[in-house]
Design an enzyme around this catalytic site. Structure first.
Site, mmCIF file in Angstrom:
data_model
loop_
_atom_site.group_PDB
_atom_site.id
_atom_site.type_symbol
_atom_site.label_atom_id
_atom_site.label_comp_id
_atom_site.label_asym_id
_atom_site.label_seq_id
_atom_site.Cartn_x
_atom_site.Cartn_y
_atom_site.Cartn_z
ATOM 1 C CB SER A 48 -0.930 0.036 1.219
ATOM 2 O OG SER A 48 -1.698 -1.141 1.283
ATOM 3 C CB ALA A 49 3.094 2.920 -1.210
ATOM 4 C CG HIS A 52 0.514 1.837 8.402
ATOM 5 N ND1 HIS A 52 -0.841 1.794 8.208
ATOM 6 C CD2 HIS A 52 1.064 1.057 7.429
ATOM 7 C CE1 HIS A 52 -1.104 0.999 7.164
ATOM 8 N NE2 HIS A 52 0.036 0.544 6.673
ATOM 9 C CB ILE A 336 8.297 -8.262 8.039
ATOM 10 C CG1 ILE A 336 9.470 -8.783 8.870
ATOM 11 C CG2 ILE A 336 8.227 -6.736 8.096
ATOM 12 C CD1 ILE A 336 9.441 -8.432 10.347
ATOM 13 C CD GLU A 337 0.741 -10.214 9.123
ATOM 14 O OE1 GLU A 337 -0.054 -10.392 8.196
ATOM 15 O OE2 GLU A 337 0.684 -10.855 10.175
ATOM 16 C CB CYS A 400 8.953 6.869 -20.027
ATOM 17 S SG CYS A 400 7.367 6.832 -19.159
ATOM 18 C CB CYS A 437 1.082 4.156 -22.662
ATOM 19 S SG CYS A 437 2.841 3.874 -22.881
ATOM 20 C CB CYS A 442 9.232 3.728 -22.913
ATOM 21 S SG CYS A 442 8.421 3.028 -21.467
#
Lengths: 475, 417
Positions: A48-49, A52, A336-337, A400, A437, A442
């Site tokens: 999820s980047a 927290h 490690i979740e 790109c 795209c 690219c």
């Protein structure tokens, strides 16, 4: 590969690289190995980047400590090691008056865990902060301190800083066994044996396999698959905050969040699976996360989805991380979740502390504390951009289009240590191919640049691991 | 800041024809910006023939067709910059372009012609479930790799989507020795030209499976196979209809999207259906002095129509530059039954030229129907068609002298019996 080390770190994900970065402050010979072709190739690349805030974990757990300390470290390290981090704040939405006590529980946990700037607000206050939030939200936990981070950028920053301080990396190196030897361990790999005084097990979903080679008390890690969809930057202003849902009896709920690159991410699902390599997406999961997210934000423009993907969390039986010296000289960073990404720098710091104490290693005098990211030329004002292009004309050759990434930046990505050796490695470092795209335009040029820089034929350029070559043969 | 009378974004078929036409109409200060290392755009990779039947009354390959226009540009000495990307356009017609020689340069334009073309819909936007291995290409990317870079992308190929490039690639890959299993199309009809279905699939015994889609992509590193399913009338896969194909490559030819990121930066209004700018009969966008033509405006079936449209855009830009910019008689074009969109979307009836071509696509396959034109409620014109299909562009011509009752409130184009 030399085969005598002080520390061998198994796994070049964000945890392994964080440990390498923190340990590289000490006068130690360190090797990081990974079965994939690059760092950041497993759980670290598909999550999820989120940085927290730290109200989820039960007070007193390792998770809680690592989360709060990790979030603090990410803020500092994003500056010294130059990776993208935005403190955007998060909301946990509650849709039922009866569930408000659950919000209060989260609030109290957060306070006990040491989270600052936390408050329970009304639905209207939540909508004032985040207008896209559903009318059905009756209350929310607002964490002003929560953030979003580039998971790739952070992992590369740790790896590059570690490499700059002498840490070595060996990729496509798969561990077959770890045996006790004198004075430490012998790590048996498909590339040969490595003798090391200490082992750090940061093998993600495979950390149980590595642990069980050494330790008597066996553990089991289940790959818990999480699927996401990513939306075009065009609709990137849909939400500013990370919008979570209060876990209900129907499930943990999904998040809707901006990414540091300006996209919108929706997910994850949660599905336990047997195959630790199974990163398939399924029509059913995609439909489920899309529908679930509409509860929080009713107007998600799903016609702007540019890609879908899934990642695997290392879910242990117990609800906590396993971190520490689980056998003499053998250090686990297992199970490690979530919130693993946030916790990674703290886990690295903690393991480095343990190993430095045990080994008595001294701090380096020539330690390099800072690292600069590859410049994004298109983000610079025209004068600065021209100056960069005059120095290196490759910065003027846009490869790109969607993300405005030049040949110069791609070459930089390949020449970094450790550098990109695959299309995905380029994509994750400089975002060439990550736009709307999805590498349609690219791919041919990036393959050609990789082939040229690596001195290999185009038919040997891979998308990621060996076997993923895009070109079959020269006509 | 440097100034040019006319800056054309894109040196493909649209940009080239627009440049030549503007030059012929008297514009001498033109600059073409092209991102690739050669002029000609996508035509350079279309090495099959069939181009130019309308324009030159002969069958040319893509590069040959491009060459005709490139020669005209060179003969007219129209300046162009290669490997130069337009990075931004402002509503004031200031263009930021970037290349390796000059860096980032801003130029002001008297008029702009947008001719950026389109891009292909990628796998991610289609939401195809399964793994994300190597071996999945949009048809155009595979075409470029084969025809420009000389690289083969696969040995056993499945194609999803019956767009023209996919059909062309089915034949191309067969001729290069690959095995093409089948082409699956989500819709109950093909999105491509009928002639391509005949020449590229039927002639090579490649099955076309209408109302089918890919429901699983197999293979962790490289594609090892795909599963397709039949879909119901809501385009949802029907359980129990799964069929597995062993293949190493999946090509996608599932639609083209006009590439209008620059148009958006210039504040130009876009049409939700075409994905291109809303234009008037001069092909002028909502920002005055900015014109659009070719696939950036709407996706064309034949390049001949791109050239024709671009020539109009070039001439109109020239007219605008010489001071003809009055626009005070706009009438909106409405789409009736069976018509998905029209280009232009409005006509300046008061100031229009002798006639204007309205192009559109139909929503379904229609047999023995007519294209009808209404001014307000008044039925003006009817044009019988034996067959109309979404894969082919249709057109109707609106003549200035047909407005015998003055300027109507609205103009409507529809399909009727």
């Amino acid at each position: 590969m030399m085969n005598e080390y002080d520390v061998c770190i198994i796994g070049a994900g964000v945890v392994g690289c964080a440990a390498a970065m923190q340990l590289s402050k000490y006068d130690l010979n360190i090797l990081v190995i990974d079965k994939e072709e690059d760092v950041c190739s497993g759980t670290s690349k598909a999550n999820s980047a989120i940085a927290h805030a730290g109200y989820d974990a039960v007070p007193g757990t390792i998770k809680a400590k690592m989360n709060v300390r990790g979030a603090e470290l990410i803020k500092q390290l994003s500056k010294t090691l130059d990776f993208s981090y935005i403190q955007n704040g998060s909301l946990v939405l509650c849709f039922d008056e009866a569930d408000i006590p659950k919000l209060n529980t989260l609030y109290e946990r957060g306070i006990k865990n040491g989270v600052k700037e936390l408050s329970v607000i009304t639905g209207d206050e939540a909508r004032a902060l985040e207008p896209a939030v559903s009318e059905n939200a009756v209350a929310a936990l607002y964490a002003k301190d929560a953030g979003i981070v580039c998971p790739f950028g952070m992992t590369y920053a740790f790896a590059e800083n570690a490499a700059a301080n002498g840490v070595q990396f060996s990729f496509l190196t798969e561990v077959k066994n770890v045996k006790k030897s004198d004075p430490g361990y012998t790590v048996v790999t498909d590339k040969g044996e490595i003798n090391t005084k200490y082992v750090i097990n940061a093998a993600g979903v495979y950390a149980d396999v590595i642990h069980n080679y050494v330790c008597d008390d066996k553990i089991k890690i289940t790959a818990r698959r999480g699927e996401y969809v990513l939306l075009d930057r065009e609709v990137g202003d849909l939400v500013k905050h990370t919008v979570f849902q209060l876990p209900t009896k129907l499930g943990k709920g999904v998040l809707v969040a901006p990414t540091v690159h300006g996209n919108i991410i929706v997910g994850p699902s949660a599905e336990d699976i047997d195959d630790k390599e199974d990163t398939e997406t399924t029509a059913a999961s995609t439909a489920k996360i899309k529908e679930c997210a509409l509860q929080s934000v009713p107007n998600i423009p799903y016609n702007k989805v540019i890609t879908g993907f899934s990642g695997l969390r290392a879910h242990g039986g117990d609800d906590d991380f396993i971190i520490g010296e689980t056998a003499d000289g053998f250090f686990d960073a297992a199970c490690i979740e979530s919130p693993g990404l946030t916790s990674a720098p703290a886990i690295g710091e903690y393991l480095a502390m343990l190993i430095s104490k045990k080994s008595g290693a001294a701090l380096k005098t020539d330690y390099i504390a800072e690292r600069k990211n590859i410049p994004h030329i298109a983000k610079m004002p025209p004068e600065k951009r021209t100056e960069m292009i005059k120095k290196n004309p490759l910065y003027g050759n846009i490869i790109c289009r969607c993300e405005s990434i030049s040949e110069g930046e791609i070459v930089d990505a390949i020449r970094r240590k450790p550098g990109a050796v695959s299309l995905d490695g380029v994509k994750r470092r400089v975002r060439a191919g990550m736009g709307r795209c999805q590498a349609g335009f690219c791919t041919p040029a990036t393959i050609a640049i990789l082939a040229r820089e690596l001195g290999i034929p185009e038919s040997e350029v891979t998308k990621n691991r060996p076997g993923s070559e895009q070109i079959k043969e020269k006509l | 800041m440097k100034y040019h009378d006319l800056v054309i974004i894109g040196g493909g078929p649209a940009g080239l024809a627009a440049a030549v036409s503007a030059h012929e109409a008297g514009v001498s200060d033109i600059l073409i910006l092209e991102r690739d290392e050669r002029l000609g755009g996508i035509l350079n990779q279309c090495i099959h023939n069939g181009f130019g039947l309308h324009t030159f009354k002969e069958e040319l390959t893509g590069p040959e067709y491009a060459e005709r226009y490139i020669k005209k540009v060179l003969d007219a000495k129209i300046p162009y910059k290669l490997k130069t990307i337009a990075a931004d356009i402002s509503p004031e017609r200031e263009i930021l372009y970037v290349n390796g020689e000059e860096g980032a340069v801003t130029v002001k334009a008297g008029a702009i012609i947008l001719a950026m073309g389109c891009r292909e819909r990628p796998r991610g936007a289609l939401g195809l479930p399964g793994y994300r291995p190597a071996g999945i290409f949009t048809a155009g990317t595979a075409q470029r790799l084969m025809n420009i870079e000389g690289q083969s992308v696969g040995k056993k190929v499945f194609i999803l989507g019956s767009g023209d490039i996919g059909l062309i690639m089915a034949r191309r890959m067969t001729l290069e020795g690959a095995e093409v299993c089948a082409v699956a199309e989500l819709m109950p009809y093909s999105g491509g030209l009928n002639r391509n279905i005949v020449q590229c699939l039927n002639d090579f015994n490649i099955p076309l499976k209408l109302s089918h889609t890919v429901t699983q992509i197999h293979g962790k590193e490289r594609v090892t196979g795909i599963t397709i399913s039949e879909v119901d009338e809501k385009r949802s896969p029907i359980p129990g209809t799964e069929e597995y194909f062993d293949c190493d490559t999946l090509l996608l030819s599932c639609g083209l999207l006009p590439e209008n990121e620059l148009s958006k930066s210039a504040g130009i209004t876009l049409d939700r259906v075409t994905g291109g700018p809303v234009v008037d009969d001069r092909l002028q966008c909502s920002v005055p002095g900015v014109f659009a033509c070719g696939n950036v405006l709407h996706v064309h079936d034949l390049v001949d129509y791109v050239s024709e449209e671009a020539e109009r855009a070039g001439a109109q830009a020239a007219s605008y530059l010489s001071g003809n910019s009055t626009a005070d008689g706009y009438v909106k074009l409405y789409t009736g039954f069976g018509v998905r969109y029209t280009v232009p979307q409005m006509i300046d009836v008061k100031n229009m030229s002798e006639q204007t071509v309205v192009r559109f696509r139909v929503a379904d396959i229609y047999r023995d129907k007519s294209i009808a034109l209404y001014y307000g409620d008044k039925h003006v014109k009817k044009q019988k068609k034996r067959i109309m299909a979404p894969g082919e562009m249709e057109q109707i011509i609106i003549k200035k002298d047909s407005f015998t009752d003055g300027i109507p409130d609205s103009i409507k184009v529809c399909v009727e019996d």
